[in-house]
Design a protein around this motif. Structure first.
Motif, PDB file in Angstrom:
ATOM      1  N   TRP A 255       0.504  -0.745  -0.260  1.00  0.00           N
ATOM      2  CA  TRP A 255       0.015   0.087  -0.238  1.00  0.00           C
ATOM      3  C   TRP A 255       0.876   1.651  -0.338  1.00  0.00           C
ATOM      4  O   TRP A 255       0.765   2.028  -0.877  1.00  0.00           O
ATOM      5  CB  TRP A 255      -1.084  -0.334   1.170  1.00  0.00           C
ATOM      6  CG  TRP A 255      -1.839   1.165   1.894  1.00  0.00           C
ATOM      7  CD1 TRP A 255      -1.396   2.438   2.157  1.00  0.00           C
ATOM      8  CD2 TRP A 255      -2.846   1.576   0.342  1.00  0.00           C
ATOM      9  NE1 TRP A 255      -2.640   2.567   2.682  1.00  0.00           N
ATOM     10  CE2 TRP A 255      -2.879   2.924   1.178  1.00  0.00           C
ATOM     11  CE3 TRP A 255      -2.783   1.538  -0.937  1.00  0.00           C
ATOM     12  CZ2 TRP A 255      -4.097   4.201   0.559  1.00  0.00           C
ATOM     13  CZ3 TRP A 255      -3.885   2.064  -1.643  1.00  0.00           C
ATOM     14  CH2 TRP A 255      -4.292   3.642  -0.927  1.00  0.00           C
TER      15      TRP A 255
ATOM     16  N   ARG B 133       3.338   1.602  -1.347  1.00  0.00           N
ATOM     17  CA  ARG B 133       4.457   1.718  -2.564  1.00  0.00           C
ATOM     18  C   ARG B 133       3.532   1.911  -3.906  1.00  0.00           C
ATOM     19  O   ARG B 133       3.641   3.314  -4.367  1.00  0.00           O
ATOM     20  CB  ARG B 133       4.708   0.934  -3.799  1.00  0.00           C
ATOM     21  CG  ARG B 133       4.953   0.070  -4.966  1.00  0.00           C
ATOM     22  CD  ARG B 133       5.235  -1.113  -5.531  1.00  0.00           C
ATOM     23  NE  ARG B 133       4.182  -1.482  -5.639  1.00  0.00           N
ATOM     24  CZ  ARG B 133       3.686  -2.900  -6.111  1.00  0.00           C
ATOM     25  NH1 ARG B 133       4.605  -3.133  -6.829  1.00  0.00           N
ATOM     26  NH2 ARG B 133       2.705  -3.372  -6.725  1.00  0.00           N
ATOM     27  N   SER B 134       2.074   1.966  -3.715  1.00  0.00           N
ATOM     28  CA  SER B 134       1.024   2.814  -3.811  1.00  0.00           C
ATOM     29  C   SER B 134       0.408   3.862  -4.079  1.00  0.00           C
ATOM     30  O   SER B 134       0.448   4.516  -5.080  1.00  0.00           O
ATOM     31  CB  SER B 134      -0.210   1.754  -3.904  1.00  0.00           C
ATOM     32  OG  SER B 134      -0.010   0.452  -4.212  1.00  0.00           O
ATOM     33  N   LEU B 135       0.190   3.985  -2.954  1.00  0.00           N
ATOM     34  CA  LEU B 135       0.651   5.893  -2.113  1.00  0.00           C
ATOM     35  C   LEU B 135       2.498   6.913  -3.047  1.00  0.00           C
ATOM     36  O   LEU B 135       2.298   7.667  -3.658  1.00  0.00           O
ATOM     37  CB  LEU B 135       0.714   5.644  -0.579  1.00  0.00           C
ATOM     38  CG  LEU B 135       0.093   5.682   0.026  1.00  0.00           C
ATOM     39  CD1 LEU B 135      -0.338   5.503   1.633  1.00  0.00           C
ATOM     40  CD2 LEU B 135      -1.755   6.314  -0.822  1.00  0.00           C
TER      41      LEU B 135
ATOM     42  N   GLU C  38       3.676   5.659  -5.911  1.00  0.00           N
ATOM     43  CA  GLU C  38       3.441   5.474  -7.018  1.00  0.00           C
ATOM     44  C   GLU C  38       2.278   6.762  -7.788  1.00  0.00           C
ATOM     45  O   GLU C  38       1.960   6.668  -8.744  1.00  0.00           O
ATOM     46  CB  GLU C  38       2.740   4.358  -7.760  1.00  0.00           C
ATOM     47  CG  GLU C  38       3.976   3.082  -7.803  1.00  0.00           C
ATOM     48  CD  GLU C  38       3.272   1.629  -8.598  1.00  0.00           C
ATOM     49  OE1 GLU C  38       1.748   1.567  -8.262  1.00  0.00           O
ATOM     50  OE2 GLU C  38       3.759   0.962  -8.460  1.00  0.00           O
ATOM     51  N   ASN C  39       1.096   7.156  -6.901  1.00  0.00           N
ATOM     52  CA  ASN C  39       0.265   8.321  -6.539  1.00  0.00           C
ATOM     53  C   ASN C  39       0.572   9.310  -5.837  1.00  0.00           C
ATOM     54  O   ASN C  39       0.287  10.217  -6.035  1.00  0.00           O
ATOM     55  CB  ASN C  39      -1.111   7.788  -6.218  1.00  0.00           C
ATOM     56  CG  ASN C  39      -1.488   6.550  -6.681  1.00  0.00           C
ATOM     57  OD1 ASN C  39      -2.025   6.706  -7.759  1.00  0.00           O
ATOM     58  ND2 ASN C  39      -1.964   5.656  -6.170  1.00  0.00           N
ATOM     59  N   ASP C  40       2.063   9.743  -6.238  1.00  0.00           N
ATOM     60  CA  ASP C  40       3.015  11.319  -5.538  1.00  0.00           C
ATOM     61  C   ASP C  40       2.206  11.195  -3.573  1.00  0.00           C
ATOM     62  O   ASP C  40       2.306  12.166  -3.887  1.00  0.00           O
ATOM     63  CB  ASP C  40       2.741  12.242  -7.046  1.00  0.00           C
ATOM     64  CG  ASP C  40       3.921  13.246  -6.578  1.00  0.00           C
ATOM     65  OD1 ASP C  40       4.816  12.394  -5.884  1.00  0.00           O
ATOM     66  OD2 ASP C  40       3.518  13.935  -6.690  1.00  0.00           O
ATOM     67  N   ASP C  41       2.046  10.297  -3.427  1.00  0.00           N
ATOM     68  CA  ASP C  41       1.152  10.686  -2.517  1.00  0.00           C
ATOM     69  C   ASP C  41       1.997  10.573  -1.218  1.00  0.00           C
ATOM     70  O   ASP C  41       2.055   9.304  -0.037  1.00  0.00           O
ATOM     71  CB  ASP C  41      -0.111  10.449  -1.946  1.00  0.00           C
ATOM     72  CG  ASP C  41      -1.306  10.844  -0.589  1.00  0.00           C
ATOM     73  OD1 ASP C  41      -0.372  11.601   0.160  1.00  0.00           O
ATOM     74  OD2 ASP C  41      -1.816  10.552  -0.364  1.00  0.00           O
ATOM     75  N   HIS C  42       3.286  10.980  -0.926  1.00  0.00           N
ATOM     76  CA  HIS C  42       4.297  10.700  -0.040  1.00  0.00           C
ATOM     77  C   HIS C  42       4.282  10.959   0.589  1.00  0.00           C
ATOM     78  O   HIS C  42       5.029  10.133   2.401  1.00  0.00           O
ATOM     79  CB  HIS C  42       5.703  11.779  -0.673  1.00  0.00           C
ATOM     80  CG  HIS C  42       6.354  11.430  -1.937  1.00  0.00           C
ATOM     81  ND1 HIS C  42       7.319   9.741  -2.297  1.00  0.00           N
ATOM     82  CD2 HIS C  42       5.894  12.081  -3.128  1.00  0.00           C
ATOM     83  CE1 HIS C  42       7.579  10.284  -3.588  1.00  0.00           C
ATOM     84  NE2 HIS C  42       7.023  10.996  -4.269  1.00  0.00           N
TER      85      HIS C  42
ATOM     86  N   SER D  86       1.274  10.882   2.942  1.00  0.00           N
ATOM     87  CA  SER D  86      -0.003   9.286   3.174  1.00  0.00           C
ATOM     88  C   SER D  86       1.033   7.967   3.584  1.00  0.00           C
ATOM     89  O   SER D  86       1.000   7.338   4.226  1.00  0.00           O
ATOM     90  CB  SER D  86      -0.782   9.477   2.374  1.00  0.00           C
ATOM     91  OG  SER D  86      -1.360  10.193   2.746  1.00  0.00           O
TER      92      SER D  86
END
Length: 294
Positions: free
Chosen positions: A248, A250-252, A254-258, A260
């Motif tokens: 999860w 990694r998914s954050l 990849e979505n540029d939500d560093h 979170s």
């Protein structure tokens, strides 16, 4: 000037000869008060560079949106589901590691058989393999084209198998040296008094192994919580089923939500640290009781 060596009492020393202790000419040993602070300073600096500063950095990033942003990140549905999957599988794998790790260490220490050295070397193989290779090995063995007919791809048991593969050696290597040091005379004495093997193990062996078992369990649990590479392909990151918190994160990212991602990391770090401290405290108390009993 004459430097005198130790003389026999019967030997006579000329009153006109000056006797000098040979040790007086040796250079003085470095002051301990100087060496100890230096060692402590170097150790503290090194730990600060590789541990403390990175932790401070990720904590700073996790608080980038304030307390409310942190709370929303770690209490979102996806985050809570990833925590549930991670902790459930990690606890299960840790229990299995303790049971089978102890059994493996016992066999390696107490039994002699052909190929024992090979098996002992294979225990360390997961330490040498890149974790992504472990995931590929698990996929080849338990995937849809499994040569043994066991299909665990994208299932919690598949994730558990991958985690057990990389964490079992932690328990084995924690228990093995302690088991080697246990005095077997006490076990033989208990057996001579009529105690069964199970009673002897529970009353004589297990108390001595408890600190090592708890240490190995803590290390195994922390590794399970933080593991990523070994579960990538075999787990498949199915939300609410096989998606662990590291996936999860990694998914954050990849979505540029560093921010979170950093918040989730802080929670995992806190959980692992709390478990390690708890188990080490319990293990330390058990070791102290064992020493007092002796």
């Amino acid at each position: 000037m004459t430097v005198a060596t130790p003389l026999d009492p019967a030997q006579r020393v000329d009153p006109g000869t000056e006797v000098v202790d040979a040790t007086a000419a040796l250079p003085a040993a470095p002051s301990r008060s100087v060496i100890t602070p230096l060692r402590i300073g170097v150790t503290t600096l090194w730990l600060s560079l590789i541990v403390l500063l990175p932790l401070v950095a990720i904590a700073w990033q996790a608080g980038g949106r304030g307390w409310n942003g942190f709370r929303l990140a770690v209490t979102s549905h996806a985050a809570l589901e990833s925590f549930r999957v991670t902790l459930t599988i990690s606890v299960l794998v840790t229990v299995l590691d303790v049971v089978f790790g102890l059994a493996t260490a016992w066999v390696l220490v107490r039994d002699d058989f052909v190929g024992k050295g090979v098996i002992d070397a294979l225990i360390d193989l997961p330490f040498a393999l890149p974790t992504i290779v472990t995931s590929l090995v698990m996929l080849a063995l338990y995937g849809n084209s499994s040569p043994i007919g066991i299909h665990l791809q994208h299932t919690p048991p598949g994730v558990a198998m991958a985690l057990a593969f990389v964490t079992l050696p932690l328990v084995v290597r924690a228990v093995q040296p302690v088991l080697m040091e246990i005095d077997r005379d006490v076990e033989e004495a208990a057996a001579a008094l009529g105690a069964t093997r199970l009673v002897t193990f529970k009353t004589v062996v297990l108390p001595s192994l408890q600190p090592a078992l708890l240490t190995g369990a803590g290390l195994a649990f922390s590794r399970c919580v933080a593991e990523f590479g070994s579960v990538v392909t075999i787990g498949g990151a199915v939300p609410g089923r096989t998606e662990v918190s590291s996936q999860w994160i990694r998914s954050l990212i990849e979505n540029d939500d560093h921010t979170s991602a950093a918040a989730i990391s802080i929670v995992l770090l806190a959980i692992s640290f709390a478990v390690l401290v708890l188990l080490r405290t319990v293990g330390g108390r058990a070791a102290k009781r064992e020493e007092e009993a002796e």
